[in-house]
Design a protein around this motif. Structure first.
Motif, PDB file in Angstrom:
ATOM      1  N   VAL B 209       0.838  -1.203   0.000  1.00 51.00           N
ATOM      2  CA  VAL B 209       0.000   0.000   0.000  1.00 51.00           C
ATOM      3  C   VAL B 209       0.875   1.257   0.000  1.00 51.00           C
ATOM      4  CG1 VAL B 209      -0.272   0.168   2.516  1.00 51.00           C
ATOM      5  CG2 VAL B 209      -2.006   1.108   1.029  1.00 51.00           C
ATOM      6  N   VAL B 210       2.046   1.157   0.625  1.00 49.28           N
ATOM      7  CA  VAL B 210       2.949   2.314   0.646  1.00 49.28           C
ATOM      8  C   VAL B 210       3.408   2.643  -0.767  1.00 49.28           C
ATOM      9  CG1 VAL B 210       5.065   3.247   1.613  1.00 49.28           C
ATOM     10  CG2 VAL B 210       3.671   1.694   2.966  1.00 49.28           C
ATOM     11  N   GLY B 211       3.669   1.592  -1.546  1.00 51.98           N
ATOM     12  CA  GLY B 211       4.050   1.805  -2.938  1.00 51.98           C
ATOM     13  C   GLY B 211       2.963   2.540  -3.700  1.00 51.98           C
ATOM     14  N   LEU B 212       1.712   2.154  -3.477  1.00 54.26           N
ATOM     15  CA  LEU B 212       0.600   2.800  -4.182  1.00 54.26           C
ATOM     16  C   LEU B 212       0.422   4.244  -3.719  1.00 54.26           C
ATOM     17  CD1 LEU B 212      -2.167   0.067  -4.400  1.00 54.26           C
ATOM     18  CD2 LEU B 212      -0.487   0.747  -6.097  1.00 54.26           C
ATOM     19  N   LEU B 213       0.694   4.512  -2.449  1.00 50.23           N
ATOM     20  CA  LEU B 213       0.550   5.873  -1.942  1.00 50.23           C
ATOM     21  C   LEU B 213       1.653   6.779  -2.478  1.00 50.23           C
ATOM     22  CD1 LEU B 213      -0.307   5.136   1.788  1.00 50.23           C
ATOM     23  CD2 LEU B 213      -1.689   6.568   0.308  1.00 50.23           C
ATOM     24  N   VAL B 214       2.869   6.264  -2.495  1.00 48.33           N
ATOM     25  CA  VAL B 214       4.028   7.139  -2.716  1.00 48.33           C
ATOM     26  C   VAL B 214       4.493   7.182  -4.168  1.00 48.33           C
ATOM     27  CG1 VAL B 214       6.425   7.561  -2.086  1.00 48.33           C
ATOM     28  CG2 VAL B 214       4.785   6.840  -0.337  1.00 48.33           C
ATOM     29  N   ALA B 215       4.636   6.010  -4.806  1.00 48.61           N
ATOM     30  CA  ALA B 215       5.291   5.977  -6.119  1.00 48.61           C
ATOM     31  C   ALA B 215       4.551   6.778  -7.205  1.00 48.61           C
ATOM     32  CB  ALA B 215       5.529   4.537  -6.555  1.00 48.61           C
ATOM     33  N   PRO B 216       3.219   6.606  -7.361  1.00 49.33           N
ATOM     34  CA  PRO B 216       2.561   7.408  -8.413  1.00 49.33           C
ATOM     35  C   PRO B 216       2.689   8.909  -8.151  1.00 49.33           C
ATOM     36  CG  PRO B 216       1.120   5.644  -7.673  1.00 49.33           C
ATOM     37  CD  PRO B 216       2.273   5.691  -6.708  1.00 49.33           C
ATOM     38  N   ALA B 217       2.575   9.301  -6.879  1.00 49.28           N
ATOM     39  CA  ALA B 217       2.687  10.718  -6.551  1.00 49.28           C
ATOM     40  C   ALA B 217       4.102  11.222  -6.812  1.00 49.28           C
ATOM     41  CB  ALA B 217       2.311  10.947  -5.088  1.00 49.28           C
ATOM     42  N   ALA B 218       5.091  10.409  -6.494  1.00 52.09           N
ATOM     43  CA  ALA B 218       6.476  10.826  -6.724  1.00 52.09           C
ATOM     44  C   ALA B 218       6.755  10.969  -8.210  1.00 52.09           C
ATOM     45  CB  ALA B 218       7.439   9.823  -6.086  1.00 52.09           C
ATOM     46  N   SER B 219       6.220  10.026  -9.026  1.00 50.54           N
ATOM     47  CA  SER B 219       6.389  10.144 -10.479  1.00 50.54           C
ATOM     48  C   SER B 219       5.724  11.425 -10.971  1.00 50.54           C
ATOM     49  CB  SER B 219       5.750   8.955 -11.203  1.00 50.54           C
ATOM     50  OG  SER B 219       6.119   7.747 -10.600  1.00 50.54           O
ATOM     51  N   ALA B 220       4.508  11.667 -10.493  1.00 46.45           N
ATOM     52  CA  ALA B 220       3.767  12.853 -10.932  1.00 46.45           C
ATOM     53  C   ALA B 220       4.502  14.130 -10.540  1.00 46.45           C
ATOM     54  CB  ALA B 220       2.363  12.850 -10.326  1.00 46.45           C
ATOM     55  N   PHE B 221       5.142  14.095  -9.386  1.00 48.84           N
ATOM     56  CA  PHE B 221       5.886  15.270  -8.898  1.00 48.84           C
ATOM     57  C   PHE B 221       6.954  15.695  -9.905  1.00 48.84           C
ATOM     58  CE2 PHE B 221       9.665  16.816  -6.626  1.00 48.84           C
ATOM     59  CZ  PHE B 221       9.148  17.977  -6.084  1.00 48.84           C
ATOM     60  N   LEU B 222       7.645  14.678 -10.466  1.00 54.72           N
ATOM     61  CA  LEU B 222       8.745  14.985 -11.387  1.00 54.72           C
ATOM     62  C   LEU B 222       8.253  15.648 -12.669  1.00 54.72           C
ATOM     63  CD1 LEU B 222      10.888  11.752 -11.036  1.00 54.72           C
ATOM     64  CD2 LEU B 222      11.448  14.039 -10.208  1.00 54.72           C
ATOM     65  N   LEU B 223       6.960  15.471 -12.969  1.00 53.02           N
ATOM     66  CA  LEU B 223       6.448  15.963 -14.250  1.00 53.02           C
ATOM     67  C   LEU B 223       5.591  17.214 -14.110  1.00 53.02           C
ATOM     68  CD1 LEU B 223       5.375  12.540 -15.790  1.00 53.02           C
ATOM     69  CD2 LEU B 223       7.317  13.932 -16.487  1.00 53.02           C
TER      70      LEU B 223
END
Lengths: 273, 390
Positions: B209-223
């Motif tokens: 669940v941590v992956g789902l919370l953090v990874a998409p948001a972190a990817s979106a942050f870079l863009l």
């Protein structure tokens, strides 16, 4: 309006009494701030008239930022009383603007410069309501005022340090406050930005507003400020800049920090021991 | 509803529901607090199951979420003592809470439909089997409806408090100074995070669940240049991860939750590599370009020095440049070619000479600007050279 006119008097006289007919712009009594019973600010008393640009100077760890934060209720104070134009800060929030240190926020945050400036209007807009075109227009005007109109749509990480400081200032300007507290607005900005910011602060004073500036460069104190608060955990001296900015007071404020003191003495110039 | 659409529906809503609060977790640098909450809620979940049994009620979500909030409070209280720096309080409290749940579940005959492994990774296939019955009709998997409600709550919360979240996340001090006291909103937000994590627990477990919370948001942050686009991209990446992850798991015959989390990681690596401006490739590209433009300046400076000062023809020939500045032959050729293209230098019969454009380029890099340029104007670069020839 005559409240705004009685400036330039020395406020060195302590214990001028509680605010009466002509309350000072900023009135502080017995303000003490402690972290875990370790005092950071001791028994601060201040009376600052309106329509001045007031400098706050002192060595590192003197509590300059803490003083501002305590006045603005951002850190709890152990004791003391703060009044803005004769009334408690809580009632005066709308007319007090705050510019935190530039490093206190994360500049990679995904917003544009215009959005950051518009944050100064949130209080006026109120909870839940969106930022409408009218407010964006107001934010744009403030950006123009600080010479940043061309950067409205730029992401804030792509601004230089001086530009970031300017839009921080613009965010304070849109608040249209009567009193401003600025924490090191000149930190890490180039000379032309410093001049530009100073010109805006002077303009605010012309409009009868009171501006507090945490400052580090003792060489420019005389030129920039008409009121000065010299701080080292307690108020060493406060009053009209021309009266309190003396070698004696600098020595008491900065203590044994010799290199600084030498520079300070140079800055005063002319005054020989 | 048949199994495959059930699983996809659960996967997509779970991923999307996590992606929304994930944005603010990433911006507040609280990813590890999410990790803590996801473990802290576990004993609550176990106790709720023990007490309420198979009886499915909203308390199964809300009850455990209280433990997540308790963790947030406890960590803040420990931080306030100033006895520990950094995240030690978090590291102490969440395993302690988690272990309570592990002890209860690991006892034999606990009678719980949970094992230690599903706790970590969830079991989306099992979740898809529990269909919601309305008037005796199966209308789809229960977990889908739970996550749909949570997703809607998250969207509503973010939309309602969008301006306030934007301000308090960015600059809490300024927010407080203008009367948007951030602590109430903060705890409200942490409540939604807790509820989201509890809801997602069944499908993806405590770790993924941590992956789902953090990874998409972190990817979106870079863009993203704006918060709005970060939210949209985060949800988009989460949904993509869910769908691609499901089919990957289907063909590999592997765990769906694992493949979903894997996909969020892959998407993150791709954005990290290829994001414009902030990505690694673009950073390398910028650095390479800077290297060339610096070398160009160096070359022009070298030529100015030799044209204005002692005129040594050998130093200004292609061969001489290479020897004097000690460049690799290929690099030297490249710099000279680019310099000629930009018009900063020119080639005459006895070697290379700086042009006025080149002198201007160099004067921009100098502290005392007039020097190089003045020389150029008074004594000329290429112009002077041509003058001599005439």
């Amino acid at each position: 309006m005559d409240i705004l006119k009685n400036h330039n008097q020395s406020t060195n006289k302590q214990g001028a009494g509680s605010p009466t007919a002509n309350p000072p712009a900023l009135f502080v009594r017995d303000l003490t701030v402690a972290y875990n019973r370790k005092p950071v600010l001791w028994d601060i008393d201040l009376d600052v008239p309106s329509a001045v640009v007031a400098g706050i100077v002192g060595p590192n760890g003197a509590g300059k930022s803490t003083l501002i934060k305590a006045i603005l209720d951002l850190v709890p104070h152990t004791s003391g009383n703060v009044e803005i134009f004769g009334r408690p800060y809580k009632e005066q929030r709308l007319i007090v603007g705050y510019v935190p240190q530039r490093e206190s926020v994360d500049w990679t945050y995904p917003i544009t410069a215009l959005e950051l400036v518009a944050m100064g209007l949130y209080r006026k807009i109120g909870w839940f309501k969106p930022v409408t075109a009218r407010y964006r227009e107001r934010a744009r005007e403030a950006m123009d005022q600080v010479g940043m109109a061309d950067f409205a749509d730029r992401q804030i990480s792509r601004l230089s340090g001086g530009q970031q400081q300017r839009i921080f200032l613009a965010r304070a300007l849109v608040q249209d406050a009567s009193m401003y507290f600025m924490d090191e607005p000149f930190a890490g900005v180039d000379a032309s930005t410093e001049e530009a910011i100073m010109a805006i602060l002077q303009e605010l004073r012309e409009q009868g507003k009171t501006v507090f500036v945490v400052h580090h460069d003792l060489e420019t104190v005389r030129r920039y400020f008409d009121h000065l608060i010299m701080l080292n955990m307690r108020v060493v001296a406060a009053g009209a800049c021309s009266e309190v900015f003396t070698e004696e007071n600098l020595r008491r404020t900065y203590g044994g920090r010799l290199t600084l003191l030498d520079r300070a003495v140079d800055a005063i110039g002319g005054i020989k021991p | 509803m048949s199994l495959i659409p059930s699983i996809i529906l659960i996967a997509v809503t779970t991923a999307a529901a996590c992606a929304v609060p994930g944005v603010f977790l990433v911006l507040r640098r609280m990813s590890m607090v999410a990790e803590g909450i996801s473990h802290a809620v576990f004993p609550g979940l176990v106790l709720a199951l023990l007490i309420l049994g198979a009886f499915r009620s909203p308390f199964l979500v809300v009850g455990p979420a209280v433990l997540g909030l308790f963790l947030v409070f406890a960590v803040q209280a420990m931080n306030r003592t100033r006895l520990f720096a950094g995240d030690a309080p978090l590291g102490v409290i969440f395993p302690a809470l988690f272990s309570i749940g592990v002890i209860i579940v690991s006892r034999r005959y606990s009678g719980l439909p949970l094992s230690e492994s599903t706790v970590l990774t969830g079991d989306i296939n099992y979740a898809a089997l529990t269909q919601l019955q309305i008037n005796g009709m199966a209308v789809g998997p229960r977990a889908f409806y739970v996550m749909l409600v949570i997703l809607l709550v998250n969207i509503l919360f973010t939309a309602l408090f969008f301006k306030e979240l934007k301000l308090t996340t960015f600059d809490p001090d300024h927010a407080a100074s203008v009367g948007f006291g951030s602590s109430r909103l903060y705890y409200l937000f942490m409540t939604t995070v807790s509820i989201t994590i509890v809801g997602a627990f069944e499908a993806v477990g405590a770790v993924l669940v941590v992956g789902l919370l953090v990874a998409p948001a972190a990817s979106a942050f870079l863009l993203s240049k704006r918060l709005e686009s970060m939210l949209l991209l985060s949800v988009l990446f989460a949904v993509l991860s869910a769908i691609i992850g499901f089919w990957a798991a289907y063909y590999l015959n592997a765990a769906t939750s694992g493949a979903m989390a894997m996909m969020t990681g892959i998407i993150f690596l791709l954005t990290l590599a290829f994001a414009p401006r902030r990505g690694l490739v673009s950073k390398l590209h910028i650095r390479a370009r800077r290297r060339i433009s610096f070398a160009e300046q160096l070359l022009v400076m070298h030529l100015i020095h030799h044209v204005d000062g002692e005129r040594v023809t050998s130093a200004c020939s292609r061969e001489g440049v290479r020897r004097h500045i000690r460049w690799e032959p290929a690099f030297a050729e490249k710099v000279i070619r680019v310099g000629l293209e930009h018009g900063y230098i020119a080639e005459v019969e006895d070697g290379l000479v700086p042009t006025m454009g080149g002198r201007q380029l160099c004067s921009e890099a100098l502290l005392y600007k007039d020097d190089v340029c003045e020389c150029g104007i008074v004594r000329g670069g290429l112009e002077k050279h041509e003058y001599e020839q005439q």
